[in-house]
Write a protein that holds these residues in place. Structure first.
Motif, PDB file in Angstrom:
ATOM      1  N   ARG A  61       0.840  -1.207   0.000  1.00 51.92           N
ATOM      2  CA  ARG A  61       0.000   0.000   0.000  1.00 51.92           C
ATOM      3  C   ARG A  61       0.872   1.253   0.000  1.00 51.92           C
ATOM      4  O   ARG A  61       0.607   2.210  -0.750  1.00 51.92           O
ATOM      5  CB  ARG A  61      -0.922  -0.012   1.224  1.00 51.92           C
ATOM      6  CG  ARG A  61      -1.918   1.143   1.248  1.00 51.92           C
ATOM      7  CD  ARG A  61      -2.845   1.031   2.448  1.00 51.92           C
ATOM      8  NE  ARG A  61      -3.836   2.086   2.471  1.00 51.92           N
ATOM      9  CZ  ARG A  61      -4.978   2.069   1.817  1.00 51.92           C
ATOM     10  NH1 ARG A  61      -5.288   1.015   1.077  1.00 51.92           N
ATOM     11  NH2 ARG A  61      -5.824   3.077   1.892  1.00 51.92           N
ATOM     12  N   LEU A  62       1.904   1.275   0.831  1.00 50.06           N
ATOM     13  CA  LEU A  62       2.783   2.448   0.890  1.00 50.06           C
ATOM     14  C   LEU A  62       3.547   2.636  -0.416  1.00 50.06           C
ATOM     15  O   LEU A  62       3.776   3.769  -0.853  1.00 50.06           O
ATOM     16  CB  LEU A  62       3.765   2.303   2.057  1.00 50.06           C
ATOM     17  CG  LEU A  62       3.164   2.362   3.462  1.00 50.06           C
ATOM     18  CD1 LEU A  62       4.246   2.101   4.506  1.00 50.06           C
ATOM     19  CD2 LEU A  62       2.507   3.717   3.704  1.00 50.06           C
ATOM     20  N   ALA A  63       3.955   1.519  -1.035  1.00 59.00           N
ATOM     21  CA  ALA A  63       4.724   1.608  -2.280  1.00 59.00           C
ATOM     22  C   ALA A  63       3.899   2.210  -3.413  1.00 59.00           C
ATOM     23  O   ALA A  63       4.465   2.759  -4.369  1.00 59.00           O
ATOM     24  CB  ALA A  63       5.223   0.226  -2.684  1.00 59.00           C
ATOM     25  N   ALA A  64       2.586   2.110  -3.328  1.00 59.13           N
ATOM     26  CA  ALA A  64       1.717   2.629  -4.383  1.00 59.13           C
ATOM     27  C   ALA A  64       1.511   4.140  -4.287  1.00 59.13           C
ATOM     28  O   ALA A  64       0.942   4.749  -5.202  1.00 59.13           O
ATOM     29  CB  ALA A  64       0.362   1.931  -4.339  1.00 59.13           C
ATOM     30  N   ARG A  65       1.992   4.767  -3.218  1.00 57.90           N
ATOM     31  CA  ARG A  65       1.819   6.214  -3.079  1.00 57.90           C
ATOM     32  C   ARG A  65       2.655   6.953  -4.128  1.00 57.90           C
ATOM     33  O   ARG A  65       3.765   6.539  -4.451  1.00 57.90           O
ATOM     34  CB  ARG A  65       2.235   6.668  -1.677  1.00 57.90           C
ATOM     35  CG  ARG A  65       1.288   6.192  -0.580  1.00 57.90           C
ATOM     36  CD  ARG A  65       1.681   6.751   0.763  1.00 57.90           C
ATOM     37  NE  ARG A  65       0.741   6.378   1.822  1.00 57.90           N
ATOM     38  CZ  ARG A  65       0.847   6.746   3.085  1.00 57.90           C
ATOM     39  NH1 ARG A  65       1.890   7.494   3.461  1.00 57.90           N
ATOM     40  NH2 ARG A  65      -0.046   6.365   3.969  1.00 57.90           N
ATOM     41  N   PRO A  66       2.136   8.048  -4.645  1.00 58.35           N
ATOM     42  CA  PRO A  66       2.875   8.783  -5.685  1.00 58.35           C
ATOM     43  C   PRO A  66       4.092   9.498  -5.113  1.00 58.35           C
ATOM     44  O   PRO A  66       4.199   9.710  -3.902  1.00 58.35           O
ATOM     45  CB  PRO A  66       1.829   9.786  -6.204  1.00 58.35           C
ATOM     46  CG  PRO A  66       0.884   9.984  -5.049  1.00 58.35           C
ATOM     47  CD  PRO A  66       0.819   8.660  -4.353  1.00 58.35           C
ATOM     48  N   ALA A  67       5.002   9.865  -5.994  1.00 59.80           N
ATOM     49  CA  ALA A  67       6.201  10.601  -5.584  1.00 59.80           C
ATOM     50  C   ALA A  67       5.813  11.982  -5.063  1.00 59.80           C
ATOM     51  O   ALA A  67       4.817  12.573  -5.479  1.00 59.80           O
ATOM     52  CB  ALA A  67       7.151  10.728  -6.763  1.00 59.80           C
ATOM     53  N   ASP A  68       6.605  12.481  -4.118  1.00 58.22           N
ATOM     54  CA  ASP A  68       6.384  13.829  -3.596  1.00 58.22           C
ATOM     55  C   ASP A  68       7.739  14.483  -3.357  1.00 58.22           C
ATOM     56  O   ASP A  68       8.776  13.955  -3.761  1.00 58.22           O
ATOM     57  CB  ASP A  68       5.540  13.788  -2.312  1.00 58.22           C
ATOM     58  CG  ASP A  68       6.127  12.854  -1.252  1.00 58.22           C
ATOM     59  OD1 ASP A  68       7.365  12.666  -1.244  1.00 58.22           O
ATOM     60  OD2 ASP A  68       5.367  12.309  -0.442  1.00 58.22           O
ATOM     61  N   GLU A  69       7.743  15.629  -2.700  1.00 55.56           N
ATOM     62  CA  GLU A  69       9.001  16.346  -2.483  1.00 55.56           C
ATOM     63  C   GLU A  69       9.954  15.563  -1.595  1.00 55.56           C
ATOM     64  O   GLU A  69      11.168  15.606  -1.788  1.00 55.56           O
ATOM     65  CB  GLU A  69       8.713  17.718  -1.864  1.00 55.56           C
ATOM     66  CG  GLU A  69       8.015  18.690  -2.804  1.00 55.56           C
ATOM     67  CD  GLU A  69       7.865  20.060  -2.200  1.00 55.56           C
ATOM     68  OE1 GLU A  69       8.356  20.272  -1.068  1.00 55.56           O
ATOM     69  OE2 GLU A  69       7.262  20.939  -2.853  1.00 55.56           O
ATOM     70  N   ARG A  70       9.423  14.839  -0.619  1.00 56.33           N
ATOM     71  CA  ARG A  70      10.285  14.074   0.277  1.00 56.33           C
ATOM     72  C   ARG A  70      10.818  12.819  -0.393  1.00 56.33           C
ATOM     73  O   ARG A  70      11.956  12.418  -0.168  1.00 56.33           O
ATOM     74  CB  ARG A  70       9.508  13.700   1.544  1.00 56.33           C
ATOM     75  CG  ARG A  70      10.378  12.987   2.572  1.00 56.33           C
ATOM     76  CD  ARG A  70       9.573  12.611   3.797  1.00 56.33           C
ATOM     77  NE  ARG A  70      10.396  11.908   4.771  1.00 56.33           N
ATOM     78  CZ  ARG A  70       9.913  11.292   5.854  1.00 56.33           C
ATOM     79  NH1 ARG A  70       8.609  11.302   6.090  1.00 56.33           N
ATOM     80  NH2 ARG A  70      10.732  10.669   6.686  1.00 56.33           N
ATOM     81  N   PHE A  71       9.983  12.191  -1.223  1.00 60.53           N
ATOM     82  CA  PHE A  71      10.382  10.976  -1.940  1.00 60.53           C
ATOM     83  C   PHE A  71      10.219  11.219  -3.444  1.00 60.53           C
ATOM     84  O   PHE A  71       9.236  10.779  -4.048  1.00 60.53           O
ATOM     85  CB  PHE A  71       9.535   9.779  -1.496  1.00 60.53           C
ATOM     86  CG  PHE A  71       9.602   9.503  -0.018  1.00 60.53           C
ATOM     87  CD1 PHE A  71      10.704   8.839   0.522  1.00 60.53           C
ATOM     88  CD2 PHE A  71       8.574   9.896   0.831  1.00 60.53           C
ATOM     89  CE1 PHE A  71      10.768   8.573   1.879  1.00 60.53           C
ATOM     90  CE2 PHE A  71       8.637   9.628   2.188  1.00 60.53           C
ATOM     91  CZ  PHE A  71       9.746   8.976   2.714  1.00 60.53           C
ATOM     92  N   PRO A  72      11.171  11.935  -4.049  1.00 59.51           N
ATOM     93  CA  PRO A  72      11.020  12.317  -5.464  1.00 59.51           C
ATOM     94  C   PRO A  72      10.992  11.134  -6.427  1.00 59.51           C
ATOM     95  O   PRO A  72      10.480  11.255  -7.533  1.00 59.51           O
ATOM     96  CB  PRO A  72      12.235  13.214  -5.715  1.00 59.51           C
ATOM     97  CG  PRO A  72      13.222  12.834  -4.659  1.00 59.51           C
ATOM     98  CD  PRO A  72      12.413  12.460  -3.461  1.00 59.51           C
ATOM     99  N   PHE A  73      11.560   9.995  -6.035  1.00 55.99           N
ATOM    100  CA  PHE A  73      11.526   8.808  -6.886  1.00 55.99           C
ATOM    101  C   PHE A  73      10.414   7.848  -6.484  1.00 55.99           C
ATOM    102  O   PHE A  73      10.358   6.715  -6.970  1.00 55.99           O
ATOM    103  CB  PHE A  73      12.866   8.064  -6.829  1.00 55.99           C
ATOM    104  CG  PHE A  73      13.970   8.763  -7.565  1.00 55.99           C
ATOM    105  CD1 PHE A  73      14.028   8.733  -8.947  1.00 55.99           C
ATOM    106  CD2 PHE A  73      14.943   9.473  -6.886  1.00 55.99           C
ATOM    107  CE1 PHE A  73      15.041   9.379  -9.634  1.00 55.99           C
ATOM    108  CE2 PHE A  73      15.953  10.121  -7.551  1.00 55.99           C
ATOM    109  CZ  PHE A  73      16.007  10.084  -8.939  1.00 55.99           C
TER     110      PHE A  73
END
Length: 338
Positions: A61-73
């Motif tokens: 479930r967490l891996a499916a979250r989209p990229a953001d500023e904290r996790f750009p990849f």
């Protein structure tokens, strides 16, 4: 993979979770009624497996979250972190507890005789039913695992996997079946001889089995967490696709890293023809990315650097692989990596 052969990872985990919840409850009840240490070890094993499957679902479930500023990849590496936590739980909650309980039963003076005085029908019945449920869960995992294996040897698939979820569930199911068999043998010997030592030894053997499997899982996920490269076949195909683009002289460096099972970083240094201007190089680079993503959609992050003097890292074995594939195909048709 080809259409129709994509493994359903979530289905495997949910099936294992549902089975383990029911099995754990039954085993704890049987362990309480029979005072069997082997049954208790198996109950804790199922409890650990239940927690493990829940953690795997959290990771998915967490891996499916989209990229953001904290996790750009993106957060694809969650699919690697949580299986590592599963390995730790299997070692500590499952393996260490079972060994501890077995040793405690061996050195506890009052333990002998109590097992034979209790009705062991509960343990036999629950362990037998558990074998049935674990076999059904194993069947689901095995069907999906065969889609991943595609005819390759079992150990090669497990050691070379970039998605540890299905092999992990399969390993847990196999371990559960073997553990249940050990528990049944241990309880049977204890009942036949009147010696609780066999029940204690069964618990210790189950613990050693769980700890061993946990170490194997930890070793696999350890490499994935650090950052393993893509499969050689995929790298070779990316090489061929790149060098087939007009204007490309050669790839001078090719590096890959899995962020998750279906997310790969591809970084290449490419030598272009000297007569190309900046606009032509940009167009060729865009074409490289489009061709690779079209054939290898898991290579989502592609970086191309113009450099005719790359150090050649990662290329020698890939070129050998391409040559071998061409030779196997008889050199006919368009050049294509395996």
């Amino acid at each position: 993979m080809e259409d129709g052969t994509v493994p359903d990872t979530r289905r495997v985990v949910v099936a294992a979770l549902a089975g383990n919840v029911a099995i754990a409850a039954c085993k704890f009840a049987a362990a309480y009624l029979s005072h069997s240490t082997s049954t208790l070890a198996e109950a804790v094993h199922s409890l650990a497996d239940t927690g493990n499957q829940a953690l795997l679902l959290v990771g998915m479930r967490l891996a499916a979250r989209p990229a953001d500023e904290r996790f750009p990849f993106g957060r694809a590496s969650e699919r690697y972190f949580w299986p590592f936590v599963v390995a730790l739980m299997l070692f500590s909650v499952g393996g260490a507890f079972a060994v501890f309980e077995g040793i405690h039963k061996l050195v506890e003076p009052g333990a002998s005789g109590e097992l034979a005085a209790r009705g062991l029908g509960w343990s036999y019945g629950v362990l037998g039913i558990s074998l049935l449920f674990e076999s059904l869960s194993f069947r689901v995992a095995w069907v999906e695992f065969r889609k991943v294996a595609r005819g390759r040897p079992l150990w090669k698939v497990i050691s070379g996997t970039r998605d540890p979820t299905i092999p992990l569930v399969l390993a847990e199911d196999v371990t559960a079946i073997v553990g249940l068999a050990l528990a049944l043998v241990a309880i049977g010997l204890s009942e036949a001889t009147g010696l609780a030592v066999f029940d204690a030894l069964g618990s210790i053997l189950i613990g050693v089995l769980l700890a061993s499997v946990a170490l194997v899982i930890a070793r696999i996920t350890h490499g994935l967490l650090i950052g393993e490269g893509a499969a050689p076949e995929d790298q070779a195909r990316a090489l061929v696709l790149t060098e087939s683009v007009s204007g490309v002289k050669a790839v001078t460096q090719l590096l890959t890293m899995h962020l998750g099972p279906d997310v790969i970083i591809l970084a290449m240094k490419v030598a272009f023809r000297e007569d190309l201007d900046a606009a032509a190089i940009e167009e060729a680079t865009n074409l490289i990315e489009a061709r690779i993503r079209g054939k290898l959609p898991q290579m989502r992050k592609i970086f191309v650097e113009v450099d005719s003097r790359g150090d050649g890292r990662g290329l020698a074995p890939l070129r050998k692989l391409v040559v071998a594939a061409k030779a196997e195909a008889g050199g006919a048709g368009e050049q294509e990596a395996p």
